[in-house]
Scaffold this motif. Structure first.
Motif, PDB file in Angstrom:
ATOM      1  N   GLN A 145       0.848  -1.193   0.000  1.00 37.42           N
ATOM      2  CA  GLN A 145       0.000   0.000   0.000  1.00 37.42           C
ATOM      3  C   GLN A 145       0.877   1.233   0.000  1.00 37.42           C
ATOM      4  O   GLN A 145       1.823   1.349   0.784  1.00 37.42           O
ATOM      5  CB  GLN A 145      -0.912   0.003   1.223  1.00 37.42           C
ATOM      6  N   GLY A 146       0.566   2.145  -0.905  1.00 35.12           N
ATOM      7  CA  GLY A 146       1.275   3.413  -0.966  1.00 35.12           C
ATOM      8  C   GLY A 146       0.326   4.558  -0.665  1.00 35.12           C
ATOM      9  O   GLY A 146      -0.710   4.373  -0.021  1.00 35.12           O
ATOM     10  N   ASN A 147       0.671   5.721  -1.145  1.00 36.01           N
ATOM     11  CA  ASN A 147      -0.155   6.911  -0.966  1.00 36.01           C
ATOM     12  C   ASN A 147      -1.250   6.910  -2.037  1.00 36.01           C
ATOM     13  O   ASN A 147      -0.993   7.269  -3.181  1.00 36.01           O
ATOM     14  CB  ASN A 147       0.713   8.168  -1.066  1.00 36.01           C
ATOM     15  N   HIS A 148      -2.432   6.437  -1.666  1.00 39.48           N
ATOM     16  CA  HIS A 148      -3.572   6.316  -2.579  1.00 39.48           C
ATOM     17  C   HIS A 148      -3.298   5.334  -3.720  1.00 39.48           C
ATOM     18  O   HIS A 148      -3.795   5.513  -4.834  1.00 39.48           O
ATOM     19  CB  HIS A 148      -4.011   7.675  -3.136  1.00 39.48           C
ATOM     20  N   THR A 149      -2.481   4.324  -3.433  1.00 40.55           N
ATOM     21  CA  THR A 149      -2.194   3.282  -4.417  1.00 40.55           C
ATOM     22  C   THR A 149      -2.020   1.937  -3.730  1.00 40.55           C
ATOM     23  O   THR A 149      -1.742   1.866  -2.527  1.00 40.55           O
ATOM     24  CB  THR A 149      -0.888   3.546  -5.204  1.00 40.55           C
ATOM     25  N   PHE A 150      -2.170   0.903  -4.512  1.00 39.61           N
ATOM     26  CA  PHE A 150      -1.692  -0.429  -4.163  1.00 39.61           C
ATOM     27  C   PHE A 150      -0.801  -0.818  -5.322  1.00 39.61           C
ATOM     28  O   PHE A 150      -1.137  -0.565  -6.490  1.00 39.61           O
ATOM     29  CB  PHE A 150      -2.850  -1.409  -3.984  1.00 39.61           C
TER      30      PHE A 150
ATOM     31  N   GLU B 151       8.399  -1.408  -6.575  1.00 42.54           N
ATOM     32  CA  GLU B 151       8.777  -0.228  -5.802  1.00 42.54           C
ATOM     33  C   GLU B 151       7.783   0.897  -6.051  1.00 42.54           C
ATOM     34  O   GLU B 151       7.335   1.081  -7.190  1.00 42.54           O
ATOM     35  CB  GLU B 151      10.188   0.235  -6.192  1.00 42.54           C
ATOM     36  N   GLU B 152       7.462   1.641  -5.011  1.00 45.40           N
ATOM     37  CA  GLU B 152       6.444   2.690  -5.138  1.00 45.40           C
ATOM     38  C   GLU B 152       6.809   3.729  -6.192  1.00 45.40           C
ATOM     39  O   GLU B 152       5.941   4.197  -6.934  1.00 45.40           O
ATOM     40  CB  GLU B 152       6.191   3.372  -3.799  1.00 45.40           C
ATOM     41  N   ASP B 153       8.077   4.086  -6.295  1.00 48.21           N
ATOM     42  CA  ASP B 153       8.468   5.104  -7.267  1.00 48.21           C
ATOM     43  C   ASP B 153       8.635   4.545  -8.680  1.00 48.21           C
ATOM     44  O   ASP B 153       8.775   5.302  -9.634  1.00 48.21           O
ATOM     45  CB  ASP B 153       9.739   5.829  -6.820  1.00 48.21           C
ATOM     46  N   ASN B 154       8.614   3.213  -8.824  1.00 53.13           N
ATOM     47  CA  ASN B 154       8.711   2.578 -10.140  1.00 53.13           C
ATOM     48  C   ASN B 154       8.004   1.220 -10.093  1.00 53.13           C
ATOM     49  O   ASN B 154       8.641   0.175 -10.179  1.00 53.13           O
ATOM     50  CB  ASN B 154      10.180   2.427 -10.538  1.00 53.13           C
ATOM     51  N   PRO B 155       6.657   1.234  -9.938  1.00 54.49           N
ATOM     52  CA  PRO B 155       5.930  -0.021  -9.742  1.00 54.49           C
ATOM     53  C   PRO B 155       5.862  -0.879 -11.008  1.00 54.49           C
ATOM     54  O   PRO B 155       5.832  -0.354 -12.118  1.00 54.49           O
ATOM     55  CB  PRO B 155       4.539   0.438  -9.326  1.00 54.49           C
ATOM     56  N   LEU B 156       5.804  -2.193 -10.792  1.00 57.00           N
ATOM     57  CA  LEU B 156       5.589  -3.129 -11.899  1.00 57.00           C
ATOM     58  C   LEU B 156       4.105  -3.224 -12.218  1.00 57.00           C
ATOM     59  O   LEU B 156       3.723  -3.571 -13.336  1.00 57.00           O
ATOM     60  CB  LEU B 156       6.132  -4.506 -11.539  1.00 57.00           C
ATOM     61  N   ALA B 157       3.281  -2.932 -11.219  1.00 55.32           N
ATOM     62  CA  ALA B 157       1.825  -2.916 -11.383  1.00 55.32           C
ATOM     63  C   ALA B 157       1.259  -1.985 -10.324  1.00 55.32           C
ATOM     64  O   ALA B 157       1.802  -1.889  -9.224  1.00 55.32           O
ATOM     65  CB  ALA B 157       1.252  -4.317 -11.230  1.00 55.32           C
ATOM     66  N   GLU B 158       0.159  -1.315 -10.666  1.00 51.51           N
ATOM     67  CA  GLU B 158      -0.384  -0.328  -9.729  1.00 51.51           C
ATOM     68  C   GLU B 158      -1.851  -0.065 -10.007  1.00 51.51           C
ATOM     69  O   GLU B 158      -2.284  -0.042 -11.156  1.00 51.51           O
ATOM     70  CB  GLU B 158       0.415   0.969  -9.876  1.00 51.51           C
ATOM     71  N   ILE B 159      -2.605   0.140  -8.930  1.00 54.43           N
ATOM     72  CA  ILE B 159      -3.958   0.658  -9.026  1.00 54.43           C
ATOM     73  C   ILE B 159      -3.977   1.897  -8.139  1.00 54.43           C
ATOM     74  O   ILE B 159      -3.467   1.882  -7.021  1.00 54.43           O
ATOM     75  CB  ILE B 159      -5.023  -0.383  -8.611  1.00 54.43           C
TER      76      ILE B 159
END
Length: 89
Positions: free
Chosen positions: A5-10, A14-22
């Protein structure tokens, strides 16, 4: 594969270079608006986007939120999955 879980993301990776993100933004009252789902080419075809939606649904239930999908993938997945209807706006 760990979904973080990131800032308004899953995301996966890595959060700054995700392989997948919503990603989502707060809406009015108790709603969140899903605005983007992306999966890298190396993870496509493995059900990763569906896993991200599932994690978002879990989060919404835990927080007492409803999901308004603007992202076309999330909208289709939420509308076509009967067990997600309780969080769909």
């Amino acid at each position: 594969m760990e979904i973080k879980q990131g800032n308004h993301t899953f995301f996966i990776g890595e959060e700054d270079n995700p392989l997948a993100e919503i990603s989502f933004i707060p809406g009015e009252g108790n709603e969140i608006i899903v605005d983007h789902t992306v999966v890298s080419e190396e993870l496509q075809g493995q059900g990763v986007a569906g896993q991200l939606v599932e994690r978002l649904v879990q989060y919404a239930r835990e927080e007492g939120l409803k999901i308004k999908p603007l992202c076309s993938y999330a909208q289709k997945k939420l509308e076509n999955t009967p067990e997600y209807q309780d969080v769909l706006i």
